[in-house]
Write a protein that holds these residues in place. Structure first.
Motif, PDB file in Angstrom:
ATOM      1  N   GLU A 165       1.268  -1.119   0.342  1.00 46.85           N
ATOM      2  CA  GLU A 165      -0.418   0.389  -0.264  1.00 46.85           C
ATOM      3  C   GLU A 165       0.585   1.646   0.008  1.00 46.85           C
ATOM      4  O   GLU A 165       0.924   2.338  -0.687  1.00 46.85           O
ATOM      5  CB  GLU A 165      -0.632  -0.530   1.118  1.00 46.85           C
ATOM      6  CG  GLU A 165      -1.911  -1.174   0.444  1.00 46.85           C
ATOM      7  CD  GLU A 165      -3.648  -0.553   0.544  1.00 46.85           C
ATOM      8  OE1 GLU A 165      -3.870   0.671   0.230  1.00 46.85           O
ATOM      9  OE2 GLU A 165      -2.880  -1.373  -0.579  1.00 46.85           O
ATOM     10  N   LEU A 166       2.423   1.157   0.512  1.00 48.33           N
ATOM     11  CA  LEU A 166       2.807   2.169   0.299  1.00 48.33           C
ATOM     12  C   LEU A 166       4.013   2.619  -0.705  1.00 48.33           C
ATOM     13  O   LEU A 166       4.602   3.407  -0.311  1.00 48.33           O
ATOM     14  CB  LEU A 166       3.396   2.500   2.448  1.00 48.33           C
ATOM     15  CG  LEU A 166       2.727   2.565   3.340  1.00 48.33           C
ATOM     16  CD1 LEU A 166       3.723   2.561   4.190  1.00 48.33           C
ATOM     17  CD2 LEU A 166       1.325   3.116   3.345  1.00 48.33           C
ATOM     18  N   ASP A 167       3.732   1.294  -1.379  1.00 46.01           N
ATOM     19  CA  ASP A 167       4.588   1.898  -3.121  1.00 46.01           C
ATOM     20  C   ASP A 167       3.910   2.212  -3.347  1.00 46.01           C
ATOM     21  O   ASP A 167       3.359   1.903  -4.878  1.00 46.01           O
ATOM     22  CB  ASP A 167       4.955   0.442  -3.175  1.00 46.01           C
ATOM     23  CG  ASP A 167       5.765   0.005  -4.287  1.00 46.01           C
ATOM     24  OD1 ASP A 167       6.006   1.396  -4.564  1.00 46.01           O
ATOM     25  OD2 ASP A 167       6.595  -0.850  -4.734  1.00 46.01           O
ATOM     26  N   PHE A 168       4.373   3.883  -3.385  1.00 38.75           N
ATOM     27  CA  PHE A 168       3.115   4.881  -4.201  1.00 38.75           C
ATOM     28  C   PHE A 168       3.716   4.636  -6.024  1.00 38.75           C
ATOM     29  O   PHE A 168       3.220   5.364  -6.457  1.00 38.75           O
ATOM     30  CB  PHE A 168       4.041   6.142  -3.462  1.00 38.75           C
ATOM     31  CG  PHE A 168       3.339   6.570  -2.409  1.00 38.75           C
ATOM     32  CD1 PHE A 168       2.189   5.690  -1.619  1.00 38.75           C
ATOM     33  CD2 PHE A 168       3.197   7.872  -1.818  1.00 38.75           C
ATOM     34  CE1 PHE A 168       2.066   5.813  -0.222  1.00 38.75           C
ATOM     35  CE2 PHE A 168       2.919   8.121  -0.333  1.00 38.75           C
ATOM     36  CZ  PHE A 168       2.435   6.808  -0.213  1.00 38.75           C
ATOM     37  N   HIS A 169       4.993   3.960  -6.093  1.00 34.53           N
ATOM     38  CA  HIS A 169       5.267   4.178  -7.697  1.00 34.53           C
ATOM     39  C   HIS A 169       4.672   2.688  -7.954  1.00 34.53           C
ATOM     40  O   HIS A 169       4.379   2.437  -9.643  1.00 34.53           O
ATOM     41  CB  HIS A 169       7.103   3.703  -7.613  1.00 34.53           C
ATOM     42  CG  HIS A 169       7.600   4.599  -7.092  1.00 34.53           C
ATOM     43  ND1 HIS A 169       8.333   6.025  -7.485  1.00 34.53           N
ATOM     44  CD2 HIS A 169       8.305   4.420  -5.754  1.00 34.53           C
ATOM     45  CE1 HIS A 169       8.631   6.465  -7.136  1.00 34.53           C
ATOM     46  NE2 HIS A 169       8.861   6.138  -6.002  1.00 34.53           N
TER      47      HIS A 169
ATOM     48  N   VAL B 167      -3.149  11.052  -1.823  1.00 39.14           N
ATOM     49  CA  VAL B 167      -3.009  12.164  -2.970  1.00 39.14           C
ATOM     50  C   VAL B 167      -1.116  12.342  -2.561  1.00 39.14           C
ATOM     51  O   VAL B 167      -0.823  12.267  -4.038  1.00 39.14           O
ATOM     52  CB  VAL B 167      -3.298  13.535  -1.548  1.00 39.14           C
ATOM     53  CG1 VAL B 167      -1.748  14.596  -1.737  1.00 39.14           C
ATOM     54  CG2 VAL B 167      -4.304  13.549  -2.256  1.00 39.14           C
ATOM     55  N   ALA B 168      -0.302  11.630  -1.653  1.00 38.24           N
ATOM     56  CA  ALA B 168       0.757  11.061  -2.049  1.00 38.24           C
ATOM     57  C   ALA B 168       1.169  10.068  -2.906  1.00 38.24           C
ATOM     58  O   ALA B 168       1.997  10.682  -3.993  1.00 38.24           O
ATOM     59  CB  ALA B 168       1.026  10.811  -0.606  1.00 38.24           C
ATOM     60  N   ALA B 169       0.191   9.692  -2.789  1.00 32.71           N
ATOM     61  CA  ALA B 169       0.599   8.455  -4.131  1.00 32.71           C
ATOM     62  C   ALA B 169       0.508   9.046  -5.359  1.00 32.71           C
ATOM     63  O   ALA B 169       1.119   8.917  -6.447  1.00 32.71           O
ATOM     64  CB  ALA B 169      -0.044   7.143  -4.152  1.00 32.71           C
ATOM     65  N   THR B 170      -0.432   9.614  -5.535  1.00 35.17           N
ATOM     66  CA  THR B 170      -0.598  10.943  -6.654  1.00 35.17           C
ATOM     67  C   THR B 170       0.116  11.510  -6.785  1.00 35.17           C
ATOM     68  O   THR B 170       0.903  11.260  -8.457  1.00 35.17           O
ATOM     69  CB  THR B 170      -1.995  11.341  -7.239  1.00 35.17           C
ATOM     70  OG1 THR B 170      -2.648   9.882  -6.614  1.00 35.17           O
ATOM     71  CG2 THR B 170      -1.915  11.573  -7.968  1.00 35.17           C
ATOM     72  N   VAL B 171       1.349  12.074  -5.987  1.00 35.60           N
ATOM     73  CA  VAL B 171       2.247  12.493  -6.971  1.00 35.60           C
ATOM     74  C   VAL B 171       3.420  12.066  -7.182  1.00 35.60           C
ATOM     75  O   VAL B 171       4.389  12.554  -8.399  1.00 35.60           O
ATOM     76  CB  VAL B 171       2.102  13.958  -5.353  1.00 35.60           C
ATOM     77  CG1 VAL B 171       4.030  14.501  -5.391  1.00 35.60           C
ATOM     78  CG2 VAL B 171       1.433  15.140  -4.903  1.00 35.60           C
TER      79      VAL B 171
END
Length: 553
Positions: A403-407, A535-539
């Motif tokens: 879930e925290l792998d925003f890439h 939001v953070a993932a989208t950025v």
């Protein structure tokens, strides 16, 4: 903020003496009790008035506020009310008032009685519509409770959200229709005032997602139905003509077509493509189930506004990541598989090949194994059973660090679609003889079950979570999860909608399979860490995109 005036008329009732006029100072307020009910009694230079003591916003006592002539200001959130008629001049809704009489000797009496439900329902419905339009969820909630106490039908309350939201949905119905349907279905699990919880949750989703959007007009119905209206509807959808498809569909509805006639139309078009992660099939299922509960006479609103969702849905079967799956599908004879599925072997049991293929990384093998199962005697229901078990296993072993792998464009919500899509496909193919379209739709569910493992293809498979079932009774277990889904454990509507949809689908799938696996998977999803705002993932993904990095399979 200006409220719509909804003053409530009282039935003629007995008068209760509350004191003498000399007991009440001019330009002052006093709280009095009448049969255990707290009233705010106000004396102005124009007369004596009685209102509910509790501010309709959050119940704060009005007598603690300020009186300025004919205007009371609540001390808690600054809502303002006219004492003469209870109308709200700043805030969301009016405060209820009660007639006060003054006898010749100065005795004051208040007439306190319950209003006639038949009289107050129309006024409360007007207030409810205002609350939906402005996304005043407090007002919506209070009106729903009042309407339920006035014997309003829960389906009629949900219809207010449909009538407001459907014409405003920018690209056709989205998650809100699924939530409307599923939450209305949950109402029977609650009693009395508690029935408001699923209703308000459903309406809140529509109020949030459609607020401020203009109405989107529907295309006019064709004056006459074409000779093969079903085929023409399909052709218009395939050609991405919203107006053309709506015109044919509305003509059929006006011509008297019922649910049994139109359901196959939608099964046709949602089987032509894997539409938007299965959303096309899911929303069509929910739309027809909604109409079962609120009445087919609303079909001309619900179904035509569903059309844009299907027309504009991403046709994932045309995207590069499905090429490997198509290699397998191209080796299958779908017509032959449909014929075999019409006469399945009642003793067929997966020997492990299909489940292993769905959980493995080989997309071609996932298609071939699905075809082999159907060729070997499996029914479509049998295949969907294995799909559900595969997705349940995937959810139980999902490494939540992902879930925290925003890439990586992947997370919990992606996996849940594997089950809700299978549940929708089960609804679509459940009637009549098996067709090539039915087989294709089930193949799409097999792909999605396999595709939900793409995070595992790049990382180690997580340890399988062991979930302690909440009950040995699968229905009771499922209802507990449905209740939990309504308790605001999520911060974003999109996640809430998936929790509701998943809890309902998992309950049905568990009952079908006779195993708690779908419910255990749902319990883990609801309890596990997950992205809520994105939001953070989208950025992060925007930076990747502008840096030329492609999504990985």
């Amino acid at each position: 903020m200006t409220a719509v005036t909804t003053a409530i008329d009282n039935q003629a009732g007995e008068q209760t003496v509350i004191g003498h006029i000399d007991d009440f100072d001019v330009a002052a307020m006093k709280m009095v009790k009448v049969d255990g009910h707290r009233l705010c009694v106000v004396r102005t230079s124009d007369g004596v008035y009685a209102l509910d003591q509790a501010c309709p916003h959050e119940g704060y006592g009005l007598t603690t506020g300020e009186l300025d002539g004919d205007l009371i200001t609540c001390a808690w959130h600054n809502w303002k009310f006219r004492v003469s008629d209870g109308s709200c001049v700043l805030g969301e809704e009016d405060v209820r008032t009660y007639p006060v009489s003054v006898a010749d000797d100065g005795t004051l009496a208040v007439e306190f009685s319950e209003p006639d439900p038949a009289v107050i329902r129309p006024k409360l419905m007007t207030s409810l519509r205002s609350g939906i339009e402005r996304q005043y969820i407090g007002q919506v909630s209070r009106d729903i409770v009042r309407l339920l106490r006035a014997d309003a039908n829960p389906g009629e309350l949900i219809w207010e959200a449909v009538a407001y939201g459907a014409p405003r949905a920018e690209f056709g119905w989205g998650h809100s229709i699924a939530s409307l349907t599923d939450c209305l279905g949950m109402v029977v699990q609650y009693e009395n005032d508690d029935r408001a919880l699923p209703i308000v949750q459903a309406i809140a989703g529509v109020a949030e997602t459609e607020r401020g959007r203009p109405e989107r007009p529907l295309a006019d119905a064709l004056p006459t139905l074409p000779p093969d209206a079903r085929a023409e509807f399909r052709r218009q959808v395939e050609g991405e003509s919203v107006e053309g498809a709506q015109s044919v569909l509305r003509a059929a509805i006006h011509d008297g077509a019922d649910a049994a006639m139109l359901k196959p139309w939608f099964t046709d078009v949602v089987s032509d493509h894997l539409l938007g992660y299965g959303h096309g099939a899911i929303y069509a299922q929910k739309a027809f189930q909604l109409l079962e509960r609120i009445g087919w006479d609303r079909a001309d609103t619900v179904l035509p506004h569903l059309v844009p969702t299907i027309v504009y849905g991403t046709r994932e079967d045309k995207l590069p990541y499905m090429k490997l799956f198509h290699r397998g599908v191209d080796q299958l004879d779908l017509r032959d598989l449909a014929e075999r599925a019409n006469e399945p072997d009642p003793n067929w049991v997966d020997d492990g090949r299909l489940l292993t293929a769905l959980l493995g990384p080989d997309r071609t093998e996932a298609a071939l194994a699905t075809g082999a199962a159907l060729a070997g005697g499996a029914s479509l229901e049998d295949v969907l059973d294995v799909v559900t078990l595969a997705v349940s296993e995937r959810m139980l072993r999902y490494d939540t660090d992902g879930e925290l792998d925003f890439h990586d464009d992947f997370g919990w919500l992606d996996i849940t679609h594997g089950m809700t899509y299978a549940n929708a496909a089960r609804w679509h193919v459940g009637d009549g003889p098996v067709t090539v379209d039915d087989v294709r739709l089930v193949l799409w569910t097999a792909f999605l079950a396999n595709w939900t493992g793409r995070h595992e293809w790049h990382t180690a498979v997580g340890d399988r979570a062991e979930i302690e079932p909440r009950s040995n009774d699968l229905l009771e277990y499922g209802r507990s999860l449905q209740h939990e889904a309504l308790l605001d454990g999520t911060t974003a509507f999109i996640v809430h909608a998936h929790a509701v949809k998943m809890s309902v689908a998992a309950t049905e799938e568990a009952a079908r399979l006779g195993t708690s696996a779908p419910l255990d998977a749902t319990a883990r999803f609801m309890a596990a860490p997950k992205l809520e705002r994105f939001v953070a993932a989208t950025v992060t993904r925007s930076i990747d995109f502008l840096s030329g990095k492609a999504h990985r399979d």
